[in-house]
Each structure stands twice: as structure tokens, then as C-alpha cells.
Design an enzyme around this catalytic site. Structure first.
Site, PDB file in Angstrom:
ATOM      1  N   LYS A  26       0.837  -1.293   0.080  1.00  0.00           N
ATOM      2  CA  LYS A  26      -0.061  -0.058   0.071  1.00  0.00           C
ATOM      3  C   LYS A  26       1.096   1.195   0.021  1.00  0.00           C
ATOM      4  O   LYS A  26       0.658   2.173  -0.942  1.00  0.00           O
ATOM      5  CB  LYS A  26      -0.925  -0.007   1.090  1.00  0.00           C
ATOM      6  CG  LYS A  26      -2.194  -0.783   1.234  1.00  0.00           C
ATOM      7  CD  LYS A  26      -2.913  -0.778   2.094  1.00  0.00           C
ATOM      8  CE  LYS A  26      -2.165  -0.708   3.545  1.00  0.00           C
ATOM      9  NZ  LYS A  26      -1.522  -2.000   3.901  1.00  0.00           N
TER      10      LYS A  26
ATOM     11  N   THR B 258       4.073   1.479  -0.989  1.00  0.00           N
ATOM     12  CA  THR B 258       4.675   1.450  -1.972  1.00  0.00           C
ATOM     13  C   THR B 258       4.060   2.072  -3.125  1.00  0.00           C
ATOM     14  O   THR B 258       4.202   2.860  -4.040  1.00  0.00           O
ATOM     15  CB  THR B 258       5.391   0.085  -2.408  1.00  0.00           C
ATOM     16  OG1 THR B 258       6.059  -0.394  -1.104  1.00  0.00           O
ATOM     17  CG2 THR B 258       6.119   0.143  -3.442  1.00  0.00           C
TER      18      THR B 258
ATOM     19  N   ARG C 166       1.039   7.789   6.880  1.00  0.00           N
ATOM     20  CA  ARG C 166       1.170   7.566   8.516  1.00  0.00           C
ATOM     21  C   ARG C 166       2.599   7.334   8.536  1.00  0.00           C
ATOM     22  O   ARG C 166       3.620   6.875   7.925  1.00  0.00           O
ATOM     23  CB  ARG C 166       0.452   6.344   8.741  1.00  0.00           C
ATOM     24  CG  ARG C 166      -1.069   6.469   9.014  1.00  0.00           C
ATOM     25  CD  ARG C 166      -1.676   5.099   9.315  1.00  0.00           C
ATOM     26  NE  ARG C 166      -1.387   4.082   8.413  1.00  0.00           N
ATOM     27  CZ  ARG C 166      -1.147   2.837   8.302  1.00  0.00           C
ATOM     28  NH1 ARG C 166      -1.473   2.374   9.855  1.00  0.00           N
ATOM     29  NH2 ARG C 166      -1.102   1.870   7.498  1.00  0.00           N
TER      30      ARG C 166
ATOM     31  N   LYS D 196       7.584  -6.574  10.429  1.00  0.00           N
ATOM     32  CA  LYS D 196       6.960  -5.843   9.060  1.00  0.00           C
ATOM     33  C   LYS D 196       8.131  -5.110   8.641  1.00  0.00           C
ATOM     34  O   LYS D 196       8.249  -4.982   7.335  1.00  0.00           O
ATOM     35  CB  LYS D 196       5.803  -5.464   9.340  1.00  0.00           C
ATOM     36  CG  LYS D 196       4.955  -5.350   8.110  1.00  0.00           C
ATOM     37  CD  LYS D 196       3.556  -4.864   8.299  1.00  0.00           C
ATOM     38  CE  LYS D 196       3.121  -4.591   7.079  1.00  0.00           C
ATOM     39  NZ  LYS D 196       3.763  -3.372   6.431  1.00  0.00           N
TER      40      LYS D 196
ATOM     41  N   ALA E 188      -4.086  -0.403  12.205  1.00  0.00           N
ATOM     42  CA  ALA E 188      -5.542  -0.533  11.593  1.00  0.00           C
ATOM     43  C   ALA E 188      -6.216  -1.469  12.302  1.00  0.00           C
ATOM     44  O   ALA E 188      -7.288  -1.830  12.037  1.00  0.00           O
ATOM     45  CB  ALA E 188      -5.619  -0.531  10.113  1.00  0.00           C
TER      46      ALA E 188
ATOM     47  N   PHE F 278      -3.412  -2.171   6.495  1.00  0.00           N
ATOM     48  CA  PHE F 278      -3.885  -3.384   6.361  1.00  0.00           C
ATOM     49  C   PHE F 278      -5.139  -3.544   5.241  1.00  0.00           C
ATOM     50  O   PHE F 278      -5.044  -2.799   4.323  1.00  0.00           O
ATOM     51  CB  PHE F 278      -4.393  -3.981   7.628  1.00  0.00           C
ATOM     52  CG  PHE F 278      -3.180  -4.336   8.739  1.00  0.00           C
ATOM     53  CD1 PHE F 278      -3.682  -3.985   9.924  1.00  0.00           C
ATOM     54  CD2 PHE F 278      -2.096  -4.857   8.259  1.00  0.00           C
ATOM     55  CE1 PHE F 278      -2.531  -4.111  10.969  1.00  0.00           C
ATOM     56  CE2 PHE F 278      -1.095  -4.947   9.113  1.00  0.00           C
ATOM     57  CZ  PHE F 278      -1.258  -4.469  10.474  1.00  0.00           C
TER      58      PHE F 278
ATOM     59  N   PHE G 269       5.448  -8.476  -8.282  1.00  0.00           N
ATOM     60  CA  PHE G 269       6.609  -8.703  -7.743  1.00  0.00           C
ATOM     61  C   PHE G 269       7.612  -9.699  -8.911  1.00  0.00           C
ATOM     62  O   PHE G 269       7.068 -10.258  -9.822  1.00  0.00           O
ATOM     63  CB  PHE G 269       6.693  -9.676  -6.561  1.00  0.00           C
ATOM     64  CG  PHE G 269       5.943  -9.188  -5.180  1.00  0.00           C
ATOM     65  CD1 PHE G 269       4.998  -8.328  -5.084  1.00  0.00           C
ATOM     66  CD2 PHE G 269       6.976  -9.078  -4.231  1.00  0.00           C
ATOM     67  CE1 PHE G 269       4.704  -7.702  -4.044  1.00  0.00           C
ATOM     68  CE2 PHE G 269       6.846  -8.353  -3.009  1.00  0.00           C
ATOM     69  CZ  PHE G 269       5.499  -7.685  -3.005  1.00  0.00           C
TER      70      PHE G 269
ATOM     71  N   TRP H 173       7.489  -0.549  -7.622  1.00  0.00           N
ATOM     72  CA  TRP H 173       8.653  -0.812  -6.755  1.00  0.00           C
ATOM     73  C   TRP H 173       9.786  -0.714  -7.553  1.00  0.00           C
ATOM     74  O   TRP H 173      10.884  -0.290  -7.169  1.00  0.00           O
ATOM     75  CB  TRP H 173       8.493  -2.313  -6.260  1.00  0.00           C
ATOM     76  CG  TRP H 173       9.425  -2.655  -5.270  1.00  0.00           C
ATOM     77  CD1 TRP H 173       9.789  -2.484  -4.073  1.00  0.00           C
ATOM     78  CD2 TRP H 173      10.544  -3.656  -5.745  1.00  0.00           C
ATOM     79  NE1 TRP H 173      10.785  -2.984  -3.618  1.00  0.00           N
ATOM     80  CE2 TRP H 173      11.185  -4.025  -4.709  1.00  0.00           C
ATOM     81  CE3 TRP H 173      10.622  -4.229  -6.914  1.00  0.00           C
ATOM     82  CZ2 TRP H 173      12.478  -4.828  -4.340  1.00  0.00           C
ATOM     83  CZ3 TRP H 173      12.054  -5.104  -6.985  1.00  0.00           C
ATOM     84  CH2 TRP H 173      12.642  -5.174  -5.677  1.00  0.00           C
TER      85      TRP H 173
HETATM   86  N1  LIG Z   1       6.428  -4.994  -6.062  1.00  0.00           N
HETATM   87  C1  LIG Z   1       7.291  -5.208  -5.164  1.00  0.00           C
HETATM   88  N2  LIG Z   1       8.463  -5.920  -5.305  1.00  0.00           N
HETATM   89  C2  LIG Z   1       9.089  -6.355  -4.048  1.00  0.00           C
HETATM   90  N3  LIG Z   1       8.899  -5.835  -3.035  1.00  0.00           N
HETATM   91  C3  LIG Z   1       7.703  -5.011  -2.742  1.00  0.00           C
HETATM   92  C4  LIG Z   1       6.989  -4.921  -3.581  1.00  0.00           C
HETATM   93  N4  LIG Z   1       6.087  -3.802  -3.218  1.00  0.00           N
HETATM   94  C5  LIG Z   1       6.575  -3.677  -1.750  1.00  0.00           C
HETATM   95  N5  LIG Z   1       7.459  -4.309  -1.592  1.00  0.00           N
HETATM   96  C6  LIG Z   1       7.844  -4.564  -0.258  1.00  0.00           C
HETATM   97  O1  LIG Z   1       7.126  -5.254   0.375  1.00  0.00           O
HETATM   98  C7  LIG Z   1       7.097  -4.714   1.726  1.00  0.00           C
HETATM   99  C8  LIG Z   1       5.743  -4.076   2.084  1.00  0.00           C
HETATM  100  O2  LIG Z   1       5.412  -3.120   1.370  1.00  0.00           O
HETATM  101  P1  LIG Z   1       4.722  -1.817   1.889  1.00  0.00           P
HETATM  102  O3  LIG Z   1       4.267  -0.757   0.903  1.00  0.00           O
HETATM  103  O4  LIG Z   1       5.231  -1.284   3.311  1.00  0.00           O
HETATM  104  O5  LIG Z   1       3.260  -2.518   2.205  1.00  0.00           O
HETATM  105  P2  LIG Z   1       2.092  -2.044   3.167  1.00  0.00           P
HETATM  106  O6  LIG Z   1       1.968  -0.572   3.125  1.00  0.00           O
HETATM  107  O7  LIG Z   1       0.773  -2.579   2.281  1.00  0.00           O
HETATM  108  O8  LIG Z   1       2.320  -2.609   4.424  1.00  0.00           O
HETATM  109  C9  LIG Z   1       8.121  -3.629   2.013  1.00  0.00           C
HETATM  110  O9  LIG Z   1       9.381  -3.915   2.279  1.00  0.00           O
HETATM  111  C10 LIG Z   1       8.291  -3.032   0.465  1.00  0.00           C
HETATM  112  O10 LIG Z   1       9.643  -2.679   0.132  1.00  0.00           O
HETATM  113  O1  LIG Z   2      -1.725  -0.677  10.319  1.00  0.00           O
HETATM  114  C1  LIG Z   2      -1.118  -1.367   9.512  1.00  0.00           C
HETATM  115  O2  LIG Z   2      -0.558  -0.694   8.546  1.00  0.00           O
HETATM  116  P1  LIG Z   2       0.203  -1.379   7.189  1.00  0.00           P
HETATM  117  O3  LIG Z   2      -0.844  -2.153   6.442  1.00  0.00           O
HETATM  118  O4  LIG Z   2       0.797  -0.316   6.660  1.00  0.00           O
HETATM  119  O5  LIG Z   2       1.272  -2.397   7.858  1.00  0.00           O
END
Ligand SMILES: Nc1ncnc2c1ncn2[C@@H]1O[C@H](COP(=O)(O)OP(=O)(O)O)[C@@H](O)[C@H]1O
Ligand SMILES: O=COP(=O)(O)O
Length: 555
Positions: free
Chosen positions: A71, A73, A94, A105, A273, A301, A381, A409
Site C-alpha cells: 500500500k 509503495t 502515516r 514487518k 489499523a 492493512f 513482484f 517498486w
Molecule cells: N512489487 C514489489 N516487489 C518487491 N517488494 C515489494 C513490492 N512492493 C512492496 N514491496 C516490499 O514489501 C514490503 C511491504 O510494502 P509496503 O508498501 O510497506 O506494504 P503495506 O504498506 O501494504 O504494508 C516493503 O518491504 C516493500 O519494500
Molecule cells: O496498520 C497497519 O498498516 P500497514 O498495512 O501499513 O502495515
């Protein structure tokens, strides 16, 4: 597989623009900017006169794997894509909690070439907001225990104090503690416990307040516990809302940084969340709307958590409703919901994607239940195969849902152009946004609507103690508040292991906590914890500082 640079390496190699240039690009007047070094600033929003109301794009997701599905990203990459398409755009995110950063995470600054920077600062102490919130929360706790120690004029029942201490670290050992031991000079012994800072009502108030004065009023309305006569005790009766506001007034100014693409980003507040409302602050999103034509923001989430709370709590209180919703999903998440174990998520399995797509379908229905049209961002990915991707792309077309294969990404904004174009199609149409329930409905009706229309379940069950708390809430006239569901992020049910799209299930409410400062009732389900624990291999084990002072192991 090609060796990919880590998020930290990409962020460290990036050439950031001076924050004053970013502020100028955002249209923020110089007098509003309070610099914290060359690349961070706090914004005095009272100096921003604009009355513009930019369109809001809310980024949510399907039920995630423990790593998250992208999300943050996609939020950053989509904003950079809008900027490449010459739109006036801002990000509202956030702030990361040290709980996930040091725990499971990792950070919350996006990833790859779709990050907000300086990611090291943002993921660690940033501008100190989380420490300020922790201090305000624990100052209140100390003032409560001091009141009791000094004679307890308010007749507070130490066994019925609901205000807990917090720490912004996952520390299971602090979930239940006994304080005041050691004799009469050490205070009054009682049971207490710690929540993680991002679950604190101070965080929720901080994120929902629209001004310093509103912040103070909300702090005054916090219920800290009950008297021996079972009457609620409010912060205002302790007379400390002014002190708490003083501790928070600087932190309350939103933080300005930038994306790797040079898009202005406001980062402010960081409630989870699953145990809180999961949205960044109203003051940041509201300010971004005054400055940009499009604001891309996210809620934690899956759509069953952050998005539901954005719609039913944040939008209701602030008037900031979504003009489009992006539902991020990944092949790995859909495979997991199709029954594949976490250790095999990189092995091709188109059949599991076909099965797991039921989870995506549920979240699409949930977003539509709020009258807003979703766009799926299939966050690609490197391990994803054409066959697996085709399953999702075909499903979306057959079910008349807009979808874009998203590669932000790996490519930054360029990888989000198709997604931006699909979102612009939705932004061009009037949406029929509405809340899921009216405040006049009963607490039971509100929760039942969420369970049926968002989780896809049948009904609810209250434990005996939750039933008693509900009766007291009704007696005190607090049942007109919205509900904030505290539920596992892994499942649409209250059982983390029940993946996919379970149906005909019941959600058990084990406790209801009134948060009158935030203006909602937290309903705890299943075994959800408000102080997470660290995993066997905490991310902290990979962290270090090199001889020349550089951070290592920050993702
Ligand atoms: N397309 C992708 N390929 C590889 N890693 C990714 C990709 N998209 C996100 N990530 C990695 O996955 C993890 C979760 O991404 P994030 O954006 O923090 O997700 P969320 O905000 O939904 O929790 C991070 O370490 C991010 O760098
Ligand atoms: O509250 C959780 O947020 P993420 O989905 O960004 O981990």
C-alpha cells in the site's frame, strides 16, 4: 534473480531536493515552514489560507501477508505517476511505528523506487512525534496514579482504571504489570499494563483533531476509568488537558518530506489499523487537499480494516471522503489465500491464485458497499509469472473491475502510469460515497453491518463481560458513537488462520473500550493484542551502524 538494491541503498543513493524547494513546489508559504534539517520540515497549517479541496485517492489492500502487499509503495508510486502526468499531487502517509520497524514487518516508507525519503529518519525517530505521544500518554498515567496517591479526591477505583501506559516497541512482557510496589511512599499498588503507542487514544485524538483547540477538547473528554460508584472519570476532572496539549502542540504540526520522484509528502500520525483506526491525521490529509488537486493517502492493512475505518470514522468526523479507492493486491497474497504456505509463495501456482482471488472479490464488494468505485493495483513482484498475473487480469475484466499491472517498486512513477490513468477515469465520475451505518443505530447494528457488508460474515456474539460493558455504555449514553473494530489483519474473521473468503461466520466481541476523546468505541475481537510481541527473528537483529556512521539493515 538480478541483485536488487535494498530500500535503504536506493534511498541512500537518492539525491534529495532541499525541503524548501519541495515546500515551494507544494505551494506552502515560507512563513509556514519550520525546517528540521535540510530534508524535513514541520508545517504551521494556520499559515495556509487556501480553501481548495483536492480529490482524495484512498489506497487499501486485500488481506495481507505478514510483510504487507505494497500500500505505501503503491501510494508513493501512484503519486509520482500523477506527477509525471503533470498533475498537482501530494502524498499523505502515516508515520512508521518502531514496533514493526524493530519487529516483523519493517518500515512504512514504501519500497524500491517508490519510497518517501529520508527513509532512515522517517522509520526511526523522524521529528519525535511518536515520542511526544508516548510522553503525553504516560504523563497522564503518572498524573492518575499521583492523584490516587495524594488522597484520591475523585474517588477513582484503582481496579477500574482503563488508561494504560504505552511504549512504541513490541514488548509482550509489559502487557500486564503491577505498579506501586514497595510501601506507602511508592504509590498505591495496582494492576496496570502497556499498549503499543500507536494503539493509544492520544494517537487517535492526535489523528482526528482538526485544530489545537479541538485537540485539547478531545483530550479533556478522554475517560481514564471509573469511581467506586462506577461513574466515569474524565481527563478534564484531573485538570491536565492543558499539560497534555502542551506536550503535543509541536508534534501536532504535520511533517513535510518528499518521494524519490520529488513529490511533496505529508507524514503525520501512525495508528495501526488492526487495533486502532489506521489512518494518518486529518490535519495532514486536510492540508494536502488544500494544496494539491489530487491527494494519495492510505489506510492500514486490508479494506476490512483501514479502509472501513477511513470511511466510517475519519471521513465521518472530517468530511474528507474518498473520490477513488485503489485496492492493492499481489500474487503472493492471493496464493496465500488460495492455501499456499508462506514458504512456497514464490513457486508458480496459478490454480492457487484462482482460488485465492475470492479474497480480492470480497474486498472489491466491500469498497463498493461504500458507494465508491475501486481500481485494482496488481503490485508486481519479480517472482510473479505471466500465467499467475493473467488469472487476476482476466478475473478483473470478466468482473468489470478496473485493474492496472503496477510496477512502481521496480520503476518508480513510470511503473504506475497505467494505474494513474485508470484512477483518473474514476476521478472523472461522481461517486456516491456513503457511510455504512447511521450513528443513531445501535452498537449491535453498527457492528453487524460491518461484519455482514465488509467481512462477509453472518453475525456477532458478545462475551458476558463485553455485554456488561455494552450495557454500561448504553446507560451512559455513549452508544451513539461509531465503532472501531480491533481484529486480526490476516483474516476476514476473528481467527487469523481462516484465510480466503470464509462465509457464515460469527465475530466475537470480547471487550468494548469507550474512547470519547477519539469519538469511537473500540471493539476487541478474538485474541487481538494491543501490545504485540517480537518474533523469533526480530528485524533488529539485522541492524547496525557502520564505522563511518551509516545505518545498516533498515530493509
Ligand atoms: N512489487 C514489489 N516487489 C518487491 N517488494 C515489494 C513490492 N512492493 C512492496 N514491496 C516490499 O514489501 C514490503 C511491504 O510494502 P509496503 O508498501 O510497506 O506494504 P503495506 O504498506 O501494504 O504494508 C516493503 O518491504 C516493500 O519494500
Ligand atoms: O496498520 C497497519 O498498516 P500497514 O498495512 O501499513 O502495515
Amino acid at each position: 534473480l538480478t541483485k536488487y538494491l535494498s530500500d535503504l541503498e536506493i534511498a541512500t543513493n537518492a539525491k534529495m531536493q532541499p525541503i524548501m524547494d519541495i515546500a515551494k513546489k507544494a505551494g506552502i508559504p515560507e512563513e509556514a515552514i519550520e525546517q528540521y534539517g535540510r530534508y524535513k520540515a514541520k508545517i504551521d497549517v494556520n499559515q495556509i489560507a487556501s480553501t481548495k479541496k483536492g480529490k482524495v485517492v484512498l489506497v487499501t489492500a486485500t488481506s495481507p501477508t505478514p510483510a504487507g502487499e505494497g500500500k505505501s509503495t503503491v501510494t508513493v508510486g501512484l503519486a509520482d505517476a500523477f506527477q509525471q502526468l503533470k498533475h498537482n499531487v501530494m502524498v499523505a502517509l502515516r508515520e512508521p511505528s518502531l514496533g514493526p520497524v524493530m519487529g516483523v514487518k519493517g518500515g512504512a516508507t514504501g519500497g524500491g523506487y517508490a519510497q518517501v525519503v529520508p527513509m532512515e529518519d522517517i522509520n526511526l525517530h523522524f521529528t519525535g512525534d511518536l515520542h511526544a505521544i508516548t510522553s503525553a500518554n504516560n504523563a497522564l498515567a503518572a498524573l492518575i496514579d499521583n492523584h490516587i496517591h495524594q488522597g484520591n479526591e475523585l474517588n477513582i477505583d484503582p481496579r477500574r482504571i482503563i488508561w494504560k501506559r504505552v511504549l512504541d516497541i513490541n514488548d509482550r512482557a509489559l502487557r500486564k504489570v503491577t505498579i506501586g510496589l514497595g510501601g506507602p511512599l511508592q504509590g498505591v499498588p495496582r494492576e496496570d499494563g502497556f499498549d503499543i503507542t500507536v494503539a493509544s487514544e492520544i494517537m487517535a485524538v492526535f489523528c482526528l483533531a482538526t485544530s489545537v483547540d479541538d485537540l485539547k477538547q478531545r483530550l479533556a473528554n478522554i475517560v481514564i476509568g471509573y469511581t467506586y460508584d462506577r461513574e466515569p472519570v474524565f481527563v478534564r476532572q484531573l485538570g491536565v488537558e492543558g499539560a497534555l496539549t502542551l506536550l503535543l502542540k509541536e508534534a501536532f504540526k504535520p511533517n513535510l518530506v518528499q518521494t524519490l520522484g520529488g513529490t511533496p509528502a505529508l507524514i503525520h500520525g501512525g495508528p495501526f489499523a488492526n487495533i486502532a483506526h489506521g489512518c494518518n491525521s486529518v490535519i495532514a490529509t486536510g492540508t494536502a487537499r488544500k494544496l494539491a488537486d489530487i491527494v494519495v493517502t492510505e489506510a492500514g492493512f486490508g479494506a476490512d480494516l483501514g479502509a472501513e475505518k477511513f470511511m466510517n470514522i475519519k471521513a465521518r468526523q472530517s468530511g474528507i471522503s474518498p473520490d477513488a479507492v485503489v485496492v492493492v493486491t499481489t500474487i503472493r497474497a492471493l496464493k496465500m489465500h488460495g492455501g499456499v504456505s508462506k514458504s512456497e509463495l514464490t513457486i508458480e501456482n496459478a490454480a492457487a491464485v484462482t482460488t485465492g482471488i475470492a479474497n480480492l472479490a470480497r474486498h472489491i464488494e466491500s469498497v463498493r458497499a461504500f458507494g465508491v468505485e475501486p481500481v485494482i493495483a496488481l503490485n508486481r513482484f519479480v517472482a510473479d509469472t505471466e500465467a499467475e498475473l493473467a488469472v487476476v487480469l482476466t478475473w478483473a475484466k470478466e468482473n468489470d473491475v478496473r485493474i492496472a499491472l503496477t510496477n512502481v517498486w521496480e520503476q518508480g512513477g513510470k511503473g504506475g502510469i497505467e494505474l494513474a490513468e485508470k484512477v483518473l477515469e474514476v476521478l472523472a465520475k461522481e461517486q456516491n460515497f456513503h457511510h455504512l451505518y447511521e450513528l443513531s443505530e445501535t452498537v449491535e447494528q453498527k457492528i453487524t453491518k460491518i461484519v455482514q457488508k465488509v467481512y462477509g460474515g453472518a453475525g456477532i456474539h458478545f462475551t458476558d463481560s463485553a455485554q456488561k460493558q455494552l450495557m454500561q455504555i448504553k446507560k451512559l449514553g455513549w452508544d451513539g458513537l461509531p465503532v472501531c473494530m480491533a481484529k486480526t489483519q490476516y483474516s476476514l474473521t476473528d481467527q487469523p488462520s481462516l484465510l480466503g473468503r470464509p462465509e457464515n461466520f460469527t465475530i466475537t466481541i470480547r471487550e468494548i473500550v469507550p474512547k470519547l476523546g477519539a469519538g469511537f468505541l473500540v471493539c476487541l475481537t478474538g485474541d487481538i493484542m494491543t501490545m504485540p510481541g517480537l518474533p523469533k527473528q526480530p528485524a533488529a537483529l539485522k541492524m547496525d551502524v557502520t564505522a563511518d556512521g551509516r545505518a545498516e539493515g533498515l530493509f
